[in-house]
Design a protein around this motif. Structure first.
Motif, PDB file in Angstrom:
ATOM      1  N   LYS A 313     -36.145  32.887  19.582  1.00  0.00           N
ATOM      2  CA  LYS A 313     -35.307  32.830  20.579  1.00  0.00           C
ATOM      3  C   LYS A 313     -35.903  31.940  22.057  1.00  0.00           C
ATOM      4  O   LYS A 313     -36.956  32.317  22.435  1.00  0.00           O
ATOM      5  N   SER A 314     -35.251  30.908  22.290  1.00  0.00           N
ATOM      6  CA  SER A 314     -35.875  30.112  23.319  1.00  0.00           C
ATOM      7  C   SER A 314     -35.402  30.793  24.798  1.00  0.00           C
ATOM      8  O   SER A 314     -34.189  31.689  25.061  1.00  0.00           O
ATOM      9  N   SER A 315     -36.428  31.005  25.520  1.00  0.00           N
ATOM     10  CA  SER A 315     -36.340  31.631  26.885  1.00  0.00           C
ATOM     11  C   SER A 315     -37.103  31.073  27.938  1.00  0.00           C
ATOM     12  O   SER A 315     -38.385  31.243  27.707  1.00  0.00           O
ATOM     13  N   LEU A 316     -36.665  30.672  28.836  1.00  0.00           N
ATOM     14  CA  LEU A 316     -37.359  30.061  30.077  1.00  0.00           C
ATOM     15  C   LEU A 316     -38.300  31.105  30.545  1.00  0.00           C
ATOM     16  O   LEU A 316     -39.688  30.761  30.811  1.00  0.00           O
ATOM     17  N   ARG A 317     -38.032  32.167  30.949  1.00  0.00           N
ATOM     18  CA  ARG A 317     -38.750  33.435  31.363  1.00  0.00           C
ATOM     19  C   ARG A 317     -39.971  33.666  30.180  1.00  0.00           C
ATOM     20  O   ARG A 317     -41.009  33.989  30.871  1.00  0.00           O
ATOM     21  N   GLY A 318     -39.693  33.613  29.316  1.00  0.00           N
ATOM     22  CA  GLY A 318     -40.731  33.843  28.208  1.00  0.00           C
ATOM     23  C   GLY A 318     -41.666  32.945  28.027  1.00  0.00           C
ATOM     24  O   GLY A 318     -42.864  33.110  28.154  1.00  0.00           O
ATOM     25  N   LEU A 319     -41.244  31.580  28.204  1.00  0.00           N
ATOM     26  CA  LEU A 319     -42.035  30.446  28.240  1.00  0.00           C
ATOM     27  C   LEU A 319     -43.196  30.567  29.384  1.00  0.00           C
ATOM     28  O   LEU A 319     -44.293  30.133  29.362  1.00  0.00           O
ATOM     29  N   ASP A 320     -42.395  30.782  30.737  1.00  0.00           N
ATOM     30  CA  ASP A 320     -43.080  31.041  31.838  1.00  0.00           C
ATOM     31  C   ASP A 320     -44.346  32.087  31.810  1.00  0.00           C
ATOM     32  O   ASP A 320     -45.343  31.671  32.102  1.00  0.00           O
ATOM     33  N   ARG A 321     -43.830  32.870  31.120  1.00  0.00           N
ATOM     34  CA  ARG A 321     -44.981  34.206  31.044  1.00  0.00           C
ATOM     35  C   ARG A 321     -46.107  33.764  30.065  1.00  0.00           C
ATOM     36  O   ARG A 321     -47.353  34.002  30.114  1.00  0.00           O
ATOM     37  N   LEU A 322     -45.751  32.971  28.784  1.00  0.00           N
ATOM     38  CA  LEU A 322     -46.567  32.723  27.957  1.00  0.00           C
ATOM     39  C   LEU A 322     -47.538  31.530  28.742  1.00  0.00           C
ATOM     40  O   LEU A 322     -49.026  31.547  28.411  1.00  0.00           O
ATOM     41  N   ILE A 323     -47.121  30.592  29.408  1.00  0.00           N
ATOM     42  CA  ILE A 323     -48.244  29.844  30.095  1.00  0.00           C
ATOM     43  C   ILE A 323     -49.124  30.699  31.023  1.00  0.00           C
ATOM     44  O   ILE A 323     -50.427  30.314  31.077  1.00  0.00           O
ATOM     45  N   ASP A 324     -48.684  31.745  31.781  1.00  0.00           N
ATOM     46  CA  ASP A 324     -49.368  32.652  32.692  1.00  0.00           C
ATOM     47  C   ASP A 324     -50.643  33.152  31.596  1.00  0.00           C
ATOM     48  O   ASP A 324     -51.765  33.015  32.158  1.00  0.00           O
ATOM     49  N   TYR A 325     -50.363  33.757  30.620  1.00  0.00           N
ATOM     50  CA  TYR A 325     -51.247  34.427  29.490  1.00  0.00           C
ATOM     51  C   TYR A 325     -52.328  33.433  29.177  1.00  0.00           C
ATOM     52  O   TYR A 325     -53.555  33.516  29.107  1.00  0.00           O
TER      53      TYR A 325
END
Ligand SMILES: [Zn+2]
Length: 390
Positions: A313-325
């Protein structure tokens, strides 16, 4: 508008137009007919747009009131109200109210129309007293009850709004139970603010009696349990939201997280979220699980989980959190620099993005309103779905 009404309006318009023309010709003795509107359309326009209150008053006073003409008076009055000329509408309807010769079968309609004029003029007290007189009316009782609910809602007199809302619901047709549940929640919220939790709980049960799927009542019940330190009970209640309306699961996660921290049940919390994710995609739930993995098993596990989830599932907020980790666990300076650049992009895309939207009017914002600030409908503002939302 049916043919009869159109015909009636035309006759009225011609009649009043003639009166206008006659009075104008008397006033302009030297100007003659050349100064009058040249065609009927112009006359009608002049009639309904520029007539003074004095002329309307003298016209309706001069027109006989009887069973044949009362409909004409009512049509003129409602025309003015619909055109936004409420004061003229009030003049027409007040004239009818003062006439004892108005046939009895029209008296409720006259009172109802005048009450609607008062509503349109913002004279809520006057409207209220007329609608109260009409609440037993055979033809206008149900409509009057609905207007009373609106008045008490505007005045935030929730108990009265509920009382007349229940009476309205006793009629067949439209059911406003979901709205009444919000009125009970409004009272409950005030009671919670005053620390009267017992009474608040009763009001929330009343809300759920009106509408079993009232998410707001469930969230408030859980919050009371949390205030009182009953976290296990709060968890049981919060888990009901998914069945009431799955779109509000995102509202439950922070509360469930808080409970899990107090109860030391991180894994149970995560398993519950994973169970939801298996049934429906949700960015908030995805992030909830990732954050839980990070707390429990470290950033690498959170990254694995997010990467796998984002493929589904594409999710901008998910991508943003992935970058954080990934940035937190990056080892080389160049990796950190590249991830910082990507993070800037996701942040700018997310910045100022509304999170909630009204399904009725499209109003969007970053705060969840139980009553839409724009169209005033209750329970229509929902978390936004899609790549940029839930
Ligand atoms: Zn709205």
């Amino acid at each position: 508008m049916d043919t009869f009404t159109q015909w009636l309006m035309l006759v009225v318009a011609i009649g009043v137009g003639w009166v206008l023309g006659y009075s104008a010709s008397k006033k302009t003795s030297t100007g003659g007919d050349s100064e009058l509107p040249s065609n009927l359309k112009d006359r009608l326009k002049v009639l309904f747009e520029t007539y003074s209150e004095e002329v309307i008053d003298s016209f309706v006073q001069s027109l006989e009131v009887n069973a044949d003409t009362v409909g004409m008076h009512l049509s003129i009055g409602s025309h003015f109200r619909k055109s936004g000329e409420v004061e003229k509408a009030i003049l027409v309807h007040q004239n009818l109210m003062s006439r004892p010769e108005v046939p009895k079968n029209f008296s409720d309609e006259v009172m109802f129309e005048l009450a609607r004029d008062y509503m349109a003029a913002g004279l809520l007290d006057r409207a209220e007293s007329l609608f109260l007189k009409l609440k037993e009316s055979k033809l206008f009782g149900q409509k009057s009850l609905r207007w009373l609910v609106d008045i008490y809602q505007q005045e935030r007199e929730w108990n009265k709004a509920i009382e007349y809302g229940v009476a309205f619901n006793a009629y067949k047709g439209v059911d406003i139970s979901a709205m009444l549940a919000h009125f009970s929640c409004e009272i409950a919220q005030t009671l919670i603010d005053q620390h009267h939790y017992w009474d608040a709980r009763n009001k929330l049960r009343e809300a759920l009696g009106f509408d079993r799927s009232c998410v707001r009542a469930t969230l408030l019940l859980a919050k009371i349990h949390m205030i009182e330190g009953h976290y296990s009970e709060a968890v049981v209640i919060l888990r009901k939201v998914e069945g009431q309306n799955y779109r509000f699961v995102s509202e439950v996660i922070p509360l469930l997280f808080e409970c899990s921290q107090k109860l030391n049940t991180e894994r149970k919390f995560r398993r519950y979220l994973e169970g939801i994710l298996a049934k429906q995609s949700s960015s908030s739930v995805m992030l909830g699980v990732a954050d839980s993995f990070n707390r429990d098993q470290g950033a690498a596990k959170a990254v694995d989980f997010l990467a796998e989830s984002l493929l589904k599932k594409s999710s901008l907020r998910g991508l943003d959190r992935l970058i954080d980790y990934q940035r937190a666990s990056a080892e080389s300076d160049s990796d950190i620099r590249h991830l910082t650049i990507v993070k800037q992009v996701t942040q700018s895309l997310l910045e100022g993005k509304p999170v909630y939207q009204c399904e009725g009017c499209g109003f969007a914002g970053e705060v969840l309103h139980w009553q839409c600030p724009s169209c005033k409908a209750w329970g229509t503002v929902m978390p936004i779905q899609g790549v940029e939302g839930e």
